[in-house]
Each structure stands twice: as C-alpha cells, then as structure tokens.
Design a protein around this motif. Structure first.
Motif, short mmCIF file in Angstrom:
data_model
loop_
_atom_site.label_atom_id
_atom_site.label_comp_id
_atom_site.label_asym_id
_atom_site.label_seq_id
_atom_site.Cartn_x
_atom_site.Cartn_y
_atom_site.Cartn_z
N ASP A 116 0.87 -1.19 0.15
CA ASP A 116 0.20 0.00 -0.11
C ASP A 116 0.83 1.25 0.21
N TYR A 117 1.33 1.73 -1.29
CA TYR A 117 2.05 2.93 -1.21
C TYR A 117 1.39 4.10 -1.28
N HIS A 118 2.06 5.24 -0.22
CA HIS A 118 1.27 6.62 -0.37
C HIS A 118 2.46 7.50 -0.78
N THR A 153 4.80 3.78 3.05
CA THR A 153 3.31 3.64 3.45
C THR A 153 2.86 4.44 4.41
#
Length: 256
Positions: free
Chosen positions: A98-100, A138
């Motif tokens: 889950d990259y942010h 993340t």
C-alpha cells in the motif's frame, strides 16, 4: 558486516543490494519472498542484505515532494510525474503493498542502512528491512531522523539503547561503505540486485516466477542430484576409495 562469499555445499546464498528509498526494492523483496515460498529448498537458502544508496548526497529531509523531485530529475511536468507514481502504486498494490507517495518524505538513508547492519548481527535484517520499507513508502516516516530509526528498530525487535548507541557512534558506517564499494566492484548500478550462489546476477524487481526459475537453475547447477543406479540390482563388486577388495579363493581341501 557479512562479507560477500559464495554458497556453501549445503546451502544457497542470495545477496541482495537495495535501498529503502527505492520503491522497486520493496516490490522486489515481496516478489522474491513469493518465489522463495514455493522453492522446495527454501530452508537451505541464506539471504544477506546489502546497502546501496541511490543518492548519497540527499539531505536528511528533502526540500521537494517526491512528485516534484521526480519531475525535476526526469524533466517531466508535475502531472506526468504523478502518472509515474500512480503507475508504481498500482504495481505495488498487485503485490499487496500500500504505497502512499503523498506522505513520503524524501531523505538520506545512510543511517537507515547502518541500522540494518546492526540488525543483521542479530538475525533481524529482514525484519528491519520490512519495517523501514513500510515506514517510508506507506506511513510517511522521516527515516533521516535518528529518533524515528530508534523507534522503528525497537518495533522490529532491537533494543532502543543499542540502536541509539550504534547510530550515535557510527559504528556501522564503514560496513555500509564496504557494501557500496562491493556493489561498484561488481558493476551494480541499480537496485534491487540479486546475486545467487556468488556468481549469478538478477537485476531489477523481476516477477516471482523469474526469480523462482533463477533459484532453481542455480540450485541445480551448484547442488547436482545424486546418480540413480540402474539395473534393478544392488551394486556388484568393484574398486573404490583407492583400493580393490579381491575375494579370497576357497582354500578348503577338495581332494578325494
């Protein structure tokens, strides 16, 4: 620091160069884990992590967002840079990550690599790598902050006092530099980079099936299977170990 050495006859060593600041390295880590999970000899694979800094001159806290830094580096508009980040976010999601990037805080990773060297001495390198990747890509943690590294290191199983002392003294700085010098000597210019069995290289975040095939190929070349005897019978007489066992003739007196 664990020096780069070939595999032993009983094991297969995999050396991995990576940088926490590299989004593809986290994807490569996950894909390698998937490949290893289905590899029959996975318990005999030894994984050793090595340091690689994509930008050794990076400040502890970069002045630009990752989008603007990407646009400047590649001569793209901010919109084009965002499209690149969106694509990478989608690729990461396919691997369960889950990259942010909107939270990401560009930083210098030299101290983070020193933390990993400390963790390696205690068998926790993989756990610390995992924690730092998630924190950076993340959760938006600033990995250039020593106190953040102390907290993250303890979350991965290290003692806070030991982490703080190691970072303050720079005890593992030379080990990081040796890893980077070794990468240069091997011609490694990008990460992730995998070296299998001390002699075969795989560059980039290859798909899991490619990495699995590489594991199988190197294992089979370095650990040949024993021969299977044909003929359906037990081995007959022969010579081995530098000598021959010659049966003695029957010396019993057979005269009538």
């Amino acid at each position: 620091m664990t020096l780069f050495t070939p595999s032993s006859p009983e094991r297969l060593r995999v050396d991995i160069w990576s940088d926490i600041a590299c989004p593809w390295c986290y994807i490569g880590k996950r894909r390698f884990e998937q490949a290893l999970a289905t590899f029959p000899q996975r318990e005999q694979v030894e994984v050793v992590w090595h340091a690689f800094e994509l930008d050794p001159s990076a400040p502890a806290q970069g002045p630009l967002s990752v989008r603007d830094g990407l646009a400047r580096k590649y001569g793209r508009t901010p919109e084009q840079a965002q499209e690149m980040l969106d694509h990478m976010t989608g690729v990461a999601a396919q691997e369960g990550l889950d990259y942010h990037f909107e939270r990401l805080r560009p930083t210098n990773t030299f101290q983070a690599h020193q933390l990993i060297q400390l963790a390696a001495e205690q068998g926790l390198a993989d756990a610390v790598e995992e924690r730092l990747f998630a924190a950076y890509l993340t959760q938006g943690e600033l990995l250039g902050d020593p106190e953040a590294l102390v907290r993250l290191g303890t979350e991965a199983g290290l003692a806070a006092e030991e982490v703080r002392a190691a970072l303050e003294s720079g005890r593992y700085a030379q080990a990081v530099r040796q890893d980077e010098a070794q990468a240069q000597a091997l011609g490694i210019s990008g990460v992730p980079f995998f070296v299998l069995g001390g002699k075969y290289g795989v560059s980039g975040a290859q798909p899991a099936e490619v990495l699995r095939g590489a594991l199988e190929q190197v294992w089979n070349e370095t650990h040949p299977a024993p021969l299977t005897l044909l003929g359906g019978a037990t081995p007959a007489e022969g010579c081995e170990d530098g000598q021959c066992a010659v049966p003695q003739p029957d010396t019993a007196d057979t005269r009538g």
